[in-house]
Design an enzyme around this catalytic site. Structure first.
Site, short mmCIF file in Angstrom:
data_model
loop_
_atom_site.label_atom_id
_atom_site.label_comp_id
_atom_site.label_asym_id
_atom_site.label_seq_id
_atom_site.Cartn_x
_atom_site.Cartn_y
_atom_site.Cartn_z
N GLY A 72 82.53 31.95 1.41
CA GLY A 72 81.77 31.31 0.34
C GLY A 72 80.97 32.37 -0.38
O GLY A 72 81.45 32.99 -1.33
N GLU A 98 78.12 29.06 -7.89
CA GLU A 98 78.01 30.31 -8.66
C GLU A 98 77.01 31.27 -8.01
O GLU A 98 76.39 32.10 -8.69
CB GLU A 98 77.60 30.05 -10.11
CG GLU A 98 78.62 29.30 -10.92
CD GLU A 98 79.91 30.08 -11.12
OE1 GLU A 98 80.93 29.70 -10.51
OE2 GLU A 98 79.88 31.07 -11.85
C1 LIG Z 1 79.60 20.35 -5.18
C2 LIG Z 1 80.10 21.75 -5.05
C3 LIG Z 1 80.89 22.28 -6.06
C4 LIG Z 1 81.40 23.57 -5.92
N1 LIG Z 1 82.22 24.08 -6.92
C5 LIG Z 1 82.83 25.27 -6.71
C6 LIG Z 1 83.82 25.74 -7.63
O1 LIG Z 1 84.09 25.14 -8.68
N2 LIG Z 1 84.48 26.88 -7.32
C7 LIG Z 1 84.22 27.58 -6.20
O2 LIG Z 1 84.85 28.60 -5.97
N3 LIG Z 1 83.27 27.18 -5.32
C8 LIG Z 1 82.58 26.04 -5.54
N4 LIG Z 1 81.65 25.60 -4.65
C9 LIG Z 1 81.36 26.39 -3.45
C10 LIG Z 1 80.04 27.15 -3.58
O3 LIG Z 1 80.15 28.16 -4.54
C11 LIG Z 1 79.72 27.68 -2.19
O4 LIG Z 1 79.32 26.56 -1.42
C12 LIG Z 1 78.62 28.72 -2.20
O5 LIG Z 1 79.10 29.89 -2.78
C13 LIG Z 1 78.09 29.03 -0.79
O6 LIG Z 1 79.14 29.32 0.06
P1 LIG Z 1 79.27 28.59 1.49
O7 LIG Z 1 79.13 27.13 1.25
O8 LIG Z 1 80.49 29.08 2.17
O9 LIG Z 1 77.99 29.05 2.28
P2 LIG Z 1 77.78 30.41 3.10
O10 LIG Z 1 78.22 31.57 2.31
O11 LIG Z 1 78.36 30.24 4.46
O12 LIG Z 1 76.21 30.43 3.19
C14 LIG Z 1 75.46 29.52 4.00
C15 LIG Z 1 73.98 29.82 3.81
O13 LIG Z 1 73.70 31.19 4.20
C16 LIG Z 1 73.11 31.90 3.11
N5 LIG Z 1 73.60 33.28 3.10
C17 LIG Z 1 74.88 33.70 3.08
N6 LIG Z 1 74.95 35.05 3.05
C18 LIG Z 1 73.66 35.50 3.04
C19 LIG Z 1 73.06 36.78 3.01
N7 LIG Z 1 73.78 37.89 2.98
N8 LIG Z 1 71.69 36.85 3.02
C20 LIG Z 1 70.93 35.72 3.05
N9 LIG Z 1 71.46 34.47 3.08
C21 LIG Z 1 72.80 34.36 3.08
C22 LIG Z 1 73.56 31.15 1.86
O14 LIG Z 1 72.66 31.35 0.79
C23 LIG Z 1 73.55 29.70 2.35
O15 LIG Z 1 72.25 29.20 2.30
C24 LIG Z 1 81.10 24.34 -4.78
C25 LIG Z 1 80.26 23.80 -3.78
C26 LIG Z 1 79.77 22.54 -3.89
C27 LIG Z 1 78.90 21.97 -2.79
#
Ligand SMILES: Cc1cc2nc3c(=O)[nH]c(=O)nc-3n(C[C@H](O)[C@H](O)[C@H](O)COP(=O)(O)OP(=O)(O)OC[C@H]3O[C@@H](n4cnc5c(N)ncnc54)[C@H](O)[C@@H]3O)c2cc1C
Length: 401
Positions: A139, A378
């Site tokens: 993500g 994003e």
């Molecule tokens: C309704 C919805 C629509 C979406 N639409 C799209 C889309 O159109 N296209 C697309 O590609 N994606 C989309 N997404 C996905 C979204 O971009 C991801 O959910 C987001 O990038 C976070 O990734 P993750 O959920 O895997 O969380 P993770 O990356 O696993 O992160 C989990 C938590 O840990 C924190 N974290 C992670 N790494 C670090 C770090 N190095 N330092 C501090 N904190 C950290 C994050 O901020 C978060 O709070 C969508 C998500 C939702 C819920």
């Protein structure tokens, strides 16, 4: 001297967006919040109108308006990036889920506009494009993408799974991020335009969500999907020096758009809360310090000033894009601030409105649910702060993570 007034030439686009928000989005807001996965058919006609306006040169250019070019005369320019963020603010004052469902206004359209060459823009500009980066195992760390693209003759063959793709089922095409060589890290990540109907490209499921329920969010699978090699957006070269600068360029353009969405939702909540507070006899006085006013008025004033700073940061990031200035830092600042503000302000408004804020008779509870995503997609709040810190401290992603 800095001039914070909006240029007069942008007024028609703002007015038009406000009319759409008032006449089409607001009246349908609750309907599609309740009917998740139903296609908002009212928007199809609207898309045709927007197309017509763009073709005639009268409209703001929507998501595709983020394409950059050098100002020809070296003059300061208030162009389509600024016009687009201002229109998005208005539309999201109406409904952010419906804005995300507006045909041809997908983040994939902004991605195409950001990195496609002129020939690709001609071929793909008319499509409604979603953007697929996120995977089951990746993500925030988009460098960990495992979807692969292998060159086979005149085609790339794509394999992988993408999750949480906004507009993923309703769109015509998806900008898919994939790696040309997993051994080569970030530099090998490229984006590919994959049209719906291409064999092996399938919508697997739709999510049920907390907010933006009008917007479809899909899981997509790619099994040996063949796309012409001309569908790779940007340069096919793997240049370790530029890391994945090509695809990341998209974010400098799309983050201000998401910040604008957040500003629009926050403004909607503030306006409604002011109305409710005024009705309840609370006086909000701009000529007296907040500390000498009622607790409700002081809380409102604090929320409003937070909103104002998010608004100004968003305008700055878009203005810099219009003027061909590097804006990665400012785009992340706008996104971080606006995402945080939208979440905090909408929740505060729910609290200030008491029971009215929590009930479905009003839209305040819905806006609080809708706002959260703007602090996640994003790039989350935490990731934006990381990017800001790296830029300010001059650290690489390997040095600060
Ligand atoms: C309704 C919805 C629509 C979406 N639409 C799209 C889309 O159109 N296209 C697309 O590609 N994606 C989309 N997404 C996905 C979204 O971009 C991801 O959910 C987001 O990038 C976070 O990734 P993750 O959920 O895997 O969380 P993770 O990356 O696993 O992160 C989990 C938590 O840990 C924190 N974290 C992670 N790494 C670090 C770090 N190095 N330092 C501090 N904190 C950290 C994050 O901020 C978060 O709070 C969508 C998500 C939702 C819920």
């Amino acid at each position: 001297m800095i001039n914070l007034e909006l240029p007069r030439k942008l007024a028609p686009a703002i007015k038009q967006a406000r009319a759409v928000a008032t006449e089409v989005f607001r009246p349908n807001s609750r309907t599609y919040d309740r009917a998740e996965h139903a296609r908002p058919k009212e928007l199809d006609m609207l898309a045709a109108v927007i197309d017509g306006l763009n073709d005639s040169g009268q409209g703001s250019s929507g998501a595709a308006g983020v394409r950059r070019s050098e100002p020809a005369d070296g003059q300061v320019r208030n162009g389509s990036n600024l016009s687009t963020v201002l229109s998005i603010m208005e539309l999201c004052w109406g409904d952010v889920g419906l804005l995300l469902s507006l045909p041809k206004q997908g983040l994939g359209n902004a991605a195409v506009a950001s990195v496609a060459n002129d020939e690709q823009l001609k071929r793909f500009g008319h499509l409604w494009a979603a953007m697929a980066i996120t995977e089951p195992g990746c993500g925030s760390d988009s460098a960990a993408i495992t979807t692969t693209a292998r060159l086979d003759g005149d085609h790339y063959v794509l394999n992988g799974e993408k999750i949480f793709v906004t507009a993923g089922s309703r769109c015509d095409a998806v900008v898919v991020w994939a790696t040309l060589d997993r051994g080569l890290g970030r530099a090998a990540i490229k984006s590919f335009l994959v049209e719906k109907g291409t064999p092996g490209f399938e919508v697997v499921r739709l999510e049920e969500k907390l907010g933006i329920r009008a917007s479809d969010t899909a899981t997509l699978r790619l099994d040996d999907v063949r796309v012409p090699k001309e569908n790779l957006l940007g340069s096919p070269e793997i240049d370790p020096e530029r890391s994945f600068a090509g695809v990341m360029q998209t974010f400098d353009n799309t983050r201000p758009l998401v910040a604008a969405m957040a500003v629009g939702v926050a403004r909607a909540a503030l306006e409604e809360t002011r109305r409710l507070l005024t009705e309840a006899g609370v006086v909000i006085d701009y000529d007296r310090p907040a500390i000498s006013q009622s607790a409700a008025a002081a809380a409102f004033l604090e929320a409003e000033s937070d909103y104002e700073s998010a608004y100004l940061l968003t305008l700055r990031a878009a203005w810099m894009a219009d003027n061909a200035q590097p804006n990665s830092l400012q785009a992340s600042m706008a996104k971080a601030k606006a995402g945080r503000v939208a979440t905090a302000v909408t929740l505060r408004c729910v609290a200030l409105a008491g029971t009215l804020g929590y009930a479905e008779d009003d839209l305040l509870e819905k806006w609080a649910r809708d706002a959260k995503i703007l602090d996640i997609f994003e790039g989350t709040q935490q990731i934006q702060k990381l990017i800001i810190a790296r830029r300010i401290l001059g650290k690489s992603s390997a040095e600060l993570r």
